[in-house]
Design a protein around this motif. Structure first.
Motif, PDB file in Angstrom:
ATOM      1  N   TYR A 308       0.839  -1.197   0.000  1.00  0.00           N
ATOM      2  CA  TYR A 308       0.000   0.000   0.000  1.00  0.00           C
ATOM      3  C   TYR A 308       0.878   1.252   0.000  1.00  0.00           C
ATOM      4  O   TYR A 308       0.706   2.161  -0.820  1.00  0.00           O
ATOM      5  CB  TYR A 308      -0.878   0.051   1.262  1.00  0.00           C
ATOM      6  CG  TYR A 308      -1.953  -0.997   1.395  1.00  0.00           C
ATOM      7  CD1 TYR A 308      -2.567  -1.579   0.288  1.00  0.00           C
ATOM      8  CD2 TYR A 308      -2.392  -1.394   2.659  1.00  0.00           C
ATOM      9  CE1 TYR A 308      -3.574  -2.530   0.442  1.00  0.00           C
ATOM     10  CE2 TYR A 308      -3.397  -2.335   2.824  1.00  0.00           C
ATOM     11  CZ  TYR A 308      -3.973  -2.913   1.711  1.00  0.00           C
ATOM     12  OH  TYR A 308      -4.962  -3.845   1.872  1.00  0.00           O
ATOM     13  N   ILE A 309       1.797   1.294   0.964  1.00  0.00           N
ATOM     14  CA  ILE A 309       2.635   2.480   1.145  1.00  0.00           C
ATOM     15  C   ILE A 309       3.474   2.765  -0.102  1.00  0.00           C
ATOM     16  O   ILE A 309       3.573   3.901  -0.554  1.00  0.00           O
ATOM     17  CB  ILE A 309       3.569   2.315   2.369  1.00  0.00           C
ATOM     18  CG1 ILE A 309       2.759   2.064   3.639  1.00  0.00           C
ATOM     19  CG2 ILE A 309       4.467   3.535   2.535  1.00  0.00           C
ATOM     20  CD1 ILE A 309       1.755   3.125   3.970  1.00  0.00           C
ATOM     21  N   ALA A 310       4.091   1.728  -0.658  1.00  0.00           N
ATOM     22  CA  ALA A 310       4.938   1.890  -1.838  1.00  0.00           C
ATOM     23  C   ALA A 310       4.155   2.413  -3.031  1.00  0.00           C
ATOM     24  O   ALA A 310       4.716   3.070  -3.909  1.00  0.00           O
ATOM     25  CB  ALA A 310       5.604   0.562  -2.197  1.00  0.00           C
ATOM     26  N   SER A 311       2.855   2.134  -3.055  1.00  0.00           N
ATOM     27  CA  SER A 311       2.000   2.602  -4.148  1.00  0.00           C
ATOM     28  C   SER A 311       1.447   3.994  -3.876  1.00  0.00           C
ATOM     29  O   SER A 311       0.646   4.514  -4.659  1.00  0.00           O
ATOM     30  CB  SER A 311       0.842   1.618  -4.362  1.00  0.00           C
ATOM     31  OG  SER A 311       1.345   0.328  -4.674  1.00  0.00           O
ATOM     32  N   GLY A 312       1.863   4.594  -2.772  1.00  0.00           N
ATOM     33  CA  GLY A 312       1.403   5.940  -2.434  1.00  0.00           C
ATOM     34  C   GLY A 312       0.007   5.965  -1.854  1.00  0.00           C
ATOM     35  O   GLY A 312      -0.677   6.990  -1.931  1.00  0.00           O
ATOM     36  N   LEU A 313      -0.407   4.847  -1.241  1.00  0.00           N
ATOM     37  CA  LEU A 313      -1.762   4.725  -0.714  1.00  0.00           C
ATOM     38  C   LEU A 313      -1.735   4.724   0.814  1.00  0.00           C
ATOM     39  O   LEU A 313      -1.261   3.765   1.424  1.00  0.00           O
ATOM     40  CB  LEU A 313      -2.397   3.430  -1.240  1.00  0.00           C
ATOM     41  CG  LEU A 313      -3.884   3.189  -0.968  1.00  0.00           C
ATOM     42  CD1 LEU A 313      -4.733   4.319  -1.528  1.00  0.00           C
ATOM     43  CD2 LEU A 313      -4.308   1.852  -1.556  1.00  0.00           C
ATOM     44  N   PRO A 314      -2.223   5.784   1.448  1.00  0.00           N
ATOM     45  CA  PRO A 314      -2.235   5.829   2.918  1.00  0.00           C
ATOM     46  C   PRO A 314      -3.087   4.709   3.510  1.00  0.00           C
ATOM     47  O   PRO A 314      -3.995   4.186   2.852  1.00  0.00           O
ATOM     48  CB  PRO A 314      -2.857   7.203   3.218  1.00  0.00           C
ATOM     49  CG  PRO A 314      -2.719   7.985   1.960  1.00  0.00           C
ATOM     50  CD  PRO A 314      -2.783   6.997   0.842  1.00  0.00           C
ATOM     51  N   VAL A 315      -2.800   4.373   4.780  1.00  0.00           N
ATOM     52  CA  VAL A 315      -3.439   3.223   5.407  1.00  0.00           C
ATOM     53  C   VAL A 315      -4.224   3.634   6.654  1.00  0.00           C
ATOM     54  O   VAL A 315      -3.711   4.370   7.492  1.00  0.00           O
ATOM     55  CB  VAL A 315      -2.386   2.164   5.811  1.00  0.00           C
ATOM     56  CG1 VAL A 315      -3.065   0.922   6.344  1.00  0.00           C
ATOM     57  CG2 VAL A 315      -1.501   1.811   4.630  1.00  0.00           C
ATOM     58  N   LEU A 316      -5.435   3.136   6.729  1.00  0.00           N
ATOM     59  CA  LEU A 316      -6.202   3.228   7.970  1.00  0.00           C
ATOM     60  C   LEU A 316      -5.982   1.929   8.728  1.00  0.00           C
ATOM     61  O   LEU A 316      -6.431   0.866   8.293  1.00  0.00           O
ATOM     62  CB  LEU A 316      -7.692   3.430   7.668  1.00  0.00           C
ATOM     63  CG  LEU A 316      -8.662   3.277   8.852  1.00  0.00           C
ATOM     64  CD1 LEU A 316      -8.327   4.253   9.971  1.00  0.00           C
ATOM     65  CD2 LEU A 316     -10.105   3.439   8.394  1.00  0.00           C
ATOM     66  N   VAL A 317      -5.269   2.015   9.831  1.00  0.00           N
ATOM     67  CA  VAL A 317      -4.991   0.849  10.660  1.00  0.00           C
ATOM     68  C   VAL A 317      -5.948   0.846  11.847  1.00  0.00           C
ATOM     69  O   VAL A 317      -6.039   1.838  12.578  1.00  0.00           O
ATOM     70  CB  VAL A 317      -3.530   0.856  11.160  1.00  0.00           C
ATOM     71  CG1 VAL A 317      -3.301  -0.258  12.167  1.00  0.00           C
ATOM     72  CG2 VAL A 317      -2.572   0.710   9.989  1.00  0.00           C
ATOM     73  N   ILE A 318      -6.663  -0.249  12.004  1.00  0.00           N
ATOM     74  CA  ILE A 318      -7.576  -0.421  13.140  1.00  0.00           C
ATOM     75  C   ILE A 318      -6.977  -1.522  14.003  1.00  0.00           C
ATOM     76  O   ILE A 318      -6.960  -2.697  13.613  1.00  0.00           O
ATOM     77  CB  ILE A 318      -8.990  -0.804  12.664  1.00  0.00           C
ATOM     78  CG1 ILE A 318      -9.511   0.218  11.644  1.00  0.00           C
ATOM     79  CG2 ILE A 318      -9.939  -0.918  13.847  1.00  0.00           C
ATOM     80  CD1 ILE A 318     -10.748  -0.227  10.901  1.00  0.00           C
ATOM     81  N   ALA A 319      -6.441  -1.150  15.161  1.00  0.00           N
ATOM     82  CA  ALA A 319      -5.686  -2.118  15.966  1.00  0.00           C
ATOM     83  C   ALA A 319      -5.482  -1.588  17.373  1.00  0.00           C
ATOM     84  O   ALA A 319      -5.586  -0.377  17.616  1.00  0.00           O
ATOM     85  CB  ALA A 319      -4.325  -2.382  15.313  1.00  0.00           C
TER      86      ALA A 319
END
Length: 395
Positions: A308-319
């Motif tokens: 995701y990150i390498a593709s420039g896509l931010p991540v919503l982490v639920i944890a």
């Protein structure tokens, strides 16, 4: 020689890791082999046989018949994997490699591969993507499982090296087995930056849709339910939010989506090739990695996260806050964190990014700045150092 108890090749993170390392070593003049079993499925629901394209590799890939997978009996499948590990081990003995790298899970190939690697005088490395103890959770009702568990841990003591993908796994291993501290190496998943990268100039239609993306196996350890519930509330409030899923899907996700009235907001894309994944991610707004409140996954840094990150896509982490992935996201500002089971946080986060895209663009910029830190070639160099160190000891 790389060995794994899964049929190769397939569209998955484990294969992308092995393929990258095998290519890297081949280009540095190592004679490299990859060994995997041909799998036959029995009593399984839905398609299990993945379409496999014929691709030429610079290394030698051998798919050896056969492994039986009984979907209705994980215990029998595990037993058959141990038996299959002996057949695979005989091939290791015939090839006589100097280094054997066993990719796990599945862990049930450990006994056979270990025994025959030792018989062939090969150094043996385990590339551990998940903790060993996670394998035994499903079998805890069996009385003899503690004996098997101790046997596997005894083999870990005898290995020449253990590669792990997160700091949390190093902590857990060395806490339980202090002597392993000299054998454990951090070898993060990382990502092939030549493959997973942002695509500019794509002809994307301007819409008022907000697209969330999840890839991988949605049937293992991920709480998609909380996202579906958030979609339902957002739909009621007039927000046009869609969840796109690529990979293996649990049919119950679609059932729950229908019950919540958001089946039309869930787009299942099927199993995609790497090129297709990159193109799809270029059209997404936000990726998700949603966990349950399960301590077993505190170590988890899945390959999808790096991709995701390498593709420039931010991540919503639920944890939970103690998960290693949360620390990385917050420190590097490459995504957003919501506490586990906090549906309100998920809804508010999506609403804010939906209504004002400027913070989303800033997160994307941070992702692109962070890319070089997760370059898989750096970890391949570390693997090469470990291998050269072992070869020097053999001389």
């Amino acid at each position: 020689m790389f060995v794994i108890g899964l049929q190769l090749p397939f569209h998955g993170a484990a294969w992308r890791r092995i393929e990258f390392f095998a290519r890297y070593l081949t280009l540095r003049n190592f004679e490299t082999y990859v060994l995997s079993p041909r799998t036959f499925y029995f009593a399984c629901h839905g398609p299990n046989e993945e379409k496999r394209t014929q691709i030429s590799y610079p290394f030698k890939l051998f798919v050896i018949p056969f492994k039986l997978h009984l979907c209705k009996s994980p215990f029998l499948t595990s037993l058959l994997e141990i038996i299959n590990s002996i057949f695979m081990g005989v091939l290791v003995l015939l090839f006589k490699p100097k280094i054997v790298i066993l990719s796990v899970p599945p862990f049930n190939y450990t006994p056979g591969i270990y025994i025959f690697s030792r018989l062939s005088n090969a150094k043996i490395i385990i590339d551990m993507r998940d903790p060993l103890d996670n394998t035994f959770i499903r079998y805890k009702k069996f009385r003899f499982i503690n004996f098997i568990r101790r046997l596997y841990h005894a083999i870990l003591y005898k290995l020449d090296a253990i590669l792990v993908v997160s700091k949390s796994m190093i902590h857990d291993l060395t806490k339980i087995m202090q002597p392993l501290s000299q054998k454990v190496y951090l070898m993060r998943n990382g990502v092939d930056l030549r493959v997973f990268k942002p695509i500019y100039g794509l002809n994307i239609k301007e819409t008022n849709e907000f697209k969330i993306f999840f890839m991988g196996r949605s049937i293992e350890g991920y709480n998609i339910s909380i996202v579906l519930k958030a979609l339902s509330k957002l739909k009621e409030q007039g927000f046009n939010v869609y969840l796109y899923i690529a990979g293996t899907i649990d049919p119950m996700i679609l059932v729950e989506a229908k019950n919540l009235g958001v089946l039309g907001n869930v787009k299942y894309l099927g199993v995609l090739s790497t090129k297709e994944l990159v193109k799809v991610m270029a059209k997404m707004d936000l990726a998700i990695v949603p966990y349950y409140n399960d301590k077993r996954y505190r170590y988890s840094l899945p390959a999808k996260f790096y991709e995701y990150i390498a593709s420039g896509l931010p991540v919503l982490v639920i944890a939970p806050p103690y998960f290693e992935i949360v620390e990385i996201v917050k420190e590097n500002e490459i995504g957003v964190w919501c506490p586990v089971n906090n549906e309100t946080c998920v809804i508010l986060t999506i609403k804010q990014l939906y209504s004002n895209r400027q913070p989303l663009f800033k997160l994307k910029e941070k992702c692109l700045m962070f890319r070089n830190n997760i370059d898989r070639s750096k970890f391949a160099e570390e693997l090469l150092k470990v291998i050269l160190k072992m070869l020097q000891k053999q001389i």
